[in-house]
Design a protein around this motif. Structure first.
Motif, PDB file in Angstrom:
ATOM      1  N   THR A   1      20.114 -10.732  -7.475  1.00 31.60           N
ATOM      2  CA  THR A   1      19.129 -10.631  -8.696  1.00 31.60           C
ATOM      3  C   THR A   1      19.069  -9.183  -9.054  1.00 31.60           C
ATOM      4  N   GLU A   2      19.137  -9.081 -10.094  1.00 31.75           N
ATOM      5  CA  GLU A   2      18.674  -7.549 -10.711  1.00 31.75           C
ATOM      6  C   GLU A   2      17.347  -7.651 -11.217  1.00 31.75           C
ATOM      7  N   TRP A   3      16.568  -6.424 -11.006  1.00 38.18           N
ATOM      8  CA  TRP A   3      15.193  -6.340 -11.288  1.00 38.18           C
ATOM      9  C   TRP A   3      15.092  -5.330 -12.304  1.00 38.18           C
ATOM     10  N   ILE A   4      14.566  -5.655 -13.500  1.00 33.69           N
ATOM     11  CA  ILE A   4      14.049  -4.648 -14.473  1.00 33.69           C
ATOM     12  C   ILE A   4      12.802  -4.673 -14.369  1.00 33.69           C
ATOM     13  N   THR A   5      12.171  -3.806 -13.788  1.00 29.20           N
ATOM     14  CA  THR A   5      10.582  -3.271 -13.560  1.00 29.20           C
ATOM     15  C   THR A   5      10.144  -2.255 -14.617  1.00 29.20           C
ATOM     16  N   ASP A   6       8.895  -2.106 -14.817  1.00 26.17           N
ATOM     17  CA  ASP A   6       8.072  -1.252 -15.421  1.00 26.17           C
ATOM     18  C   ASP A   6       8.552   0.285 -15.072  1.00 26.17           C
ATOM     19  N   GLU A 155      10.205 -10.240  -3.483  1.00 28.19           N
ATOM     20  CA  GLU A 155      11.439  -9.934  -3.101  1.00 28.19           C
ATOM     21  C   GLU A 155      11.964  -8.453  -3.145  1.00 28.19           C
ATOM     22  N   LEU A 156      11.079  -7.729  -3.516  1.00 29.54           N
ATOM     23  CA  LEU A 156      11.277  -6.300  -3.640  1.00 29.54           C
ATOM     24  C   LEU A 156      11.191  -5.705  -1.995  1.00 29.54           C
ATOM     25  N   ASN A 157      10.464  -6.361  -1.188  1.00 27.63           N
ATOM     26  CA  ASN A 157      10.377  -6.136   0.231  1.00 27.63           C
ATOM     27  C   ASN A 157       9.754  -4.586   0.414  1.00 27.63           C
ATOM     28  N   THR A 158       8.725  -4.420  -0.460  1.00 29.78           N
ATOM     29  CA  THR A 158       8.155  -3.064  -0.313  1.00 29.78           C
ATOM     30  C   THR A 158       6.997  -2.959   0.896  1.00 29.78           C
ATOM     31  N   ALA A 159       6.744  -2.007   1.189  1.00 31.36           N
ATOM     32  CA  ALA A 159       5.417  -2.169   2.215  1.00 31.36           C
ATOM     33  C   ALA A 159       4.328  -2.832   1.537  1.00 31.36           C
ATOM     34  N   ALA A 160       4.013  -2.619   0.296  1.00 31.41           N
ATOM     35  CA  ALA A 160       2.830  -3.562  -0.269  1.00 31.41           C
ATOM     36  C   ALA A 160       3.286  -4.941  -0.464  1.00 31.41           C
ATOM     37  N   THR A 161       4.231  -5.269  -0.628  1.00 35.73           N
ATOM     38  CA  THR A 161       4.663  -6.873  -0.750  1.00 35.73           C
ATOM     39  C   THR A 161       4.661  -7.522   0.759  1.00 35.73           C
ATOM     40  N   LYS A 162       5.128  -6.828   1.683  1.00 39.54           N
ATOM     41  CA  LYS A 162       5.242  -7.272   2.995  1.00 39.54           C
ATOM     42  C   LYS A 162       3.891  -7.413   3.416  1.00 39.54           C
ATOM     43  N   GLN A 163       2.938  -6.295   3.117  1.00 41.77           N
ATOM     44  CA  GLN A 163       1.275  -6.586   3.463  1.00 41.77           C
ATOM     45  C   GLN A 163       0.664  -7.742   2.690  1.00 41.77           C
ATOM     46  N   PHE A 164       1.059  -7.791   1.426  1.00 36.36           N
ATOM     47  CA  PHE A 164       0.764  -9.220   0.749  1.00 36.36           C
ATOM     48  C   PHE A 164       1.207 -10.135   1.276  1.00 36.36           C
ATOM     49  N   GLN A 165       2.213 -10.493   1.694  1.00 37.60           N
ATOM     50  CA  GLN A 165       2.624 -11.601   2.657  1.00 37.60           C
ATOM     51  C   GLN A 165       2.109 -11.904   3.681  1.00 37.60           C
ATOM     52  N   SER A 166       1.879 -10.821   4.447  1.00 38.02           N
ATOM     53  CA  SER A 166       1.100 -10.866   5.854  1.00 38.02           C
ATOM     54  C   SER A 166      -0.260 -11.644   5.565  1.00 38.02           C
ATOM     55  N   GLY A 175       4.913 -19.812   1.589  1.00 40.12           N
ATOM     56  CA  GLY A 175       6.012 -19.961   0.502  1.00 40.12           C
ATOM     57  C   GLY A 175       5.886 -19.100  -0.284  1.00 40.12           C
ATOM     58  N   PRO A 176       6.698 -18.899  -1.296  1.00 36.23           N
ATOM     59  CA  PRO A 176       6.480 -17.802  -2.517  1.00 36.23           C
ATOM     60  C   PRO A 176       5.315 -17.828  -3.066  1.00 36.23           C
ATOM     61  N   PRO A 177       4.695 -16.803  -3.333  1.00 34.60           N
ATOM     62  CA  PRO A 177       3.457 -16.913  -3.903  1.00 34.60           C
ATOM     63  C   PRO A 177       3.487 -17.124  -5.519  1.00 34.60           C
ATOM     64  N   THR A 178       2.156 -17.794  -5.966  1.00 39.42           N
ATOM     65  CA  THR A 178       2.109 -18.395  -7.204  1.00 39.42           C
ATOM     66  C   THR A 178       1.473 -17.300  -8.086  1.00 39.42           C
ATOM     67  N   PHE A 179       1.528 -17.687  -9.456  1.00 37.77           N
ATOM     68  CA  PHE A 179       1.062 -16.856 -10.180  1.00 37.77           C
ATOM     69  C   PHE A 179      -0.748 -16.533  -9.907  1.00 37.77           C
ATOM     70  N   ALA A 180      -1.424 -17.627  -9.498  1.00 43.31           N
ATOM     71  CA  ALA A 180      -2.768 -17.416  -9.349  1.00 43.31           C
ATOM     72  C   ALA A 180      -2.765 -16.630  -8.096  1.00 43.31           C
ATOM     73  N   GLU A 181      -2.124 -16.911  -6.895  1.00 39.56           N
ATOM     74  CA  GLU A 181      -2.097 -15.933  -5.833  1.00 39.56           C
ATOM     75  C   GLU A 181      -1.809 -14.601  -6.240  1.00 39.56           C
ATOM     76  N   TYR A 182      -0.727 -14.288  -6.916  1.00 40.47           N
ATOM     77  CA  TYR A 182      -0.637 -12.768  -7.202  1.00 40.47           C
ATOM     78  C   TYR A 182      -1.922 -12.172  -7.987  1.00 40.47           C
ATOM     79  N   GLN A 183      -2.471 -13.046  -8.917  1.00 37.04           N
ATOM     80  CA  GLN A 183      -3.644 -12.785  -9.851  1.00 37.04           C
ATOM     81  C   GLN A 183      -4.805 -12.470  -9.109  1.00 37.04           C
ATOM     82  N   GLY A 184      -4.885 -13.312  -8.074  1.00 38.91           N
ATOM     83  CA  GLY A 184      -6.223 -13.358  -6.978  1.00 38.91           C
ATOM     84  C   GLY A 184      -6.007 -12.022  -6.341  1.00 38.91           C
ATOM     85  N   VAL A 185      -5.036 -11.608  -5.955  1.00 37.88           N
ATOM     86  CA  VAL A 185      -5.096 -10.102  -4.943  1.00 37.88           C
ATOM     87  C   VAL A 185      -5.125  -9.215  -6.037  1.00 37.88           C
ATOM     88  N   ASP A 186      -4.426  -9.280  -7.283  1.00 39.56           N
ATOM     89  CA  ASP A 186      -4.510  -8.430  -8.376  1.00 39.56           C
ATOM     90  C   ASP A 186      -6.099  -8.139  -8.755  1.00 39.56           C
TER      91      ASP A 186
END
Length: 193
Positions: A1-6, A155-166, A175-186
Motif C-alpha cells: 500500500t502506498e500512502w499519500i498523506t498530508d 497501518e502506519l504503525n506510528t507511536a500514536a497509532t500504536k497507543q490508539f490501538q492499545s 479490529g480495524p478502527p471505524t470512522f466513528a472510532e477515529y472521529q471519537g478519539v479525534d
C-alpha cells in the motif's frame, strides 16, 4: 500500500470549513492525472453540498475540468443510474463524493460497469473498519479508490497509532478502527488515553 498523506503531499490540509476552497483537492486530481471531475453532494446537508461545490472549484483552479457537479443528490439514495449516465456522458475520469459510503461505492461500481476508467476516485469516508466489515463486495469496490483521512491510519504503525490501538483494545475493540472510532478519539469523546 502506498500512502499519500498530508505530510508527504501537502504541508497543511486545513480545517473542516466546507464553505472554503482548499487547493489540495485540485492539486491531488492534477497529480494523479485526472482531467475531468464529477463531484456529488447532498442538498439536505449543507456541509455535503458545500464540499461538493468547493471540491469542484479547487479542481477548476488546478486546471481540471468539472464535467459534472451535483450538489443536490437525494440523501442516502443508491439509485445512481441517472447520475452515472450523466457523468459518463460528461467524460469524467475523476470522482469526488461528499456522500454516504454506500452511495459512493454504488456510483463507482456503476461508472466502472459503464466502462468509465476512473483515474482518481476520491472518497471522504469509508476507509478502515467500516470498509473491512462491509465484506468482499465493499473491498472489491474500494480497489483503486483514494480515501481522505483526518487521522493517521493505524497501518502506519506510528507511536500514536500504536497507543490508539492499545486504547481501543482496552475497551474491547480489536479490529480495524471505524470512522466513528477515529472521529471519537479525534474529538476527544470516545477514548481517553
Amino acid at each position: 500500500t502506498e500512502w499519500i498523506t498530508d505530510r508527504n503531499m501537502f504541508s497543511v490540509i486545513g480545517t473542516e470549513d466546507y464553505t472554503k476552497v482548499y487547493s489540495q483537492f485540485g492539486l491531488f486530481f492534477k497529480l494523479v492525472g485526472a482531467t475531468n471531475l464529477g463531484s456529488v453532494g447532498y442538498s439536505i446537508s449543507p456541509s455535503s453540498s458545500a464540499s461538493a461545490k468547493s471540491t469542484a472549484v479547487s479542481a477548476q483552479q488546478a486546471g481540471v475540468k468539472v464535467g459534472y457537479l451535483n450538489a443536490s443528490f437525494p440523501f442516502g439514495s443508491t439509485n445512481v443510474g441517472p447520475a452515472v449516465l450523466a457523468m459518463k456522458a460528461a467524460g469524467i475520469d475523476a470522482f469526488s463524493g461528499s456522500i454516504e459510503t454506500n452511495t459512493e461505492f454504488a456510483m463507482i461500481s456503476g461508472l466502472r460497469q459503464q466502462g468509465v476508467h476512473l483515474k482518481a476516485p476520491l472518497l471522504a469516508t469509508g476507509y478502515g473498519g467500516d470498509l473491512t466489515s462491509g465484506g468482499p463486495g465493499a473491498e472489491q469496490a474500494a480497489q483503486g479508490v483514494y480515501f481522505l483521512t483526518a487521522f493517521q491510519p493505524v497501518e502506519l504503525n506510528t507511536a500514536a497509532t500504536k497507543q490508539f490501538q492499545s486504547a481501543l483494545a482496552n475497551v474491547g475493540i480489536t479490529g480495524p478502527p471505524t470512522f466513528a472510532e477515529y472521529q471519537g478519539v479525534d474529538r476527544g469523546v470516545a477514548l481517553v488515553f
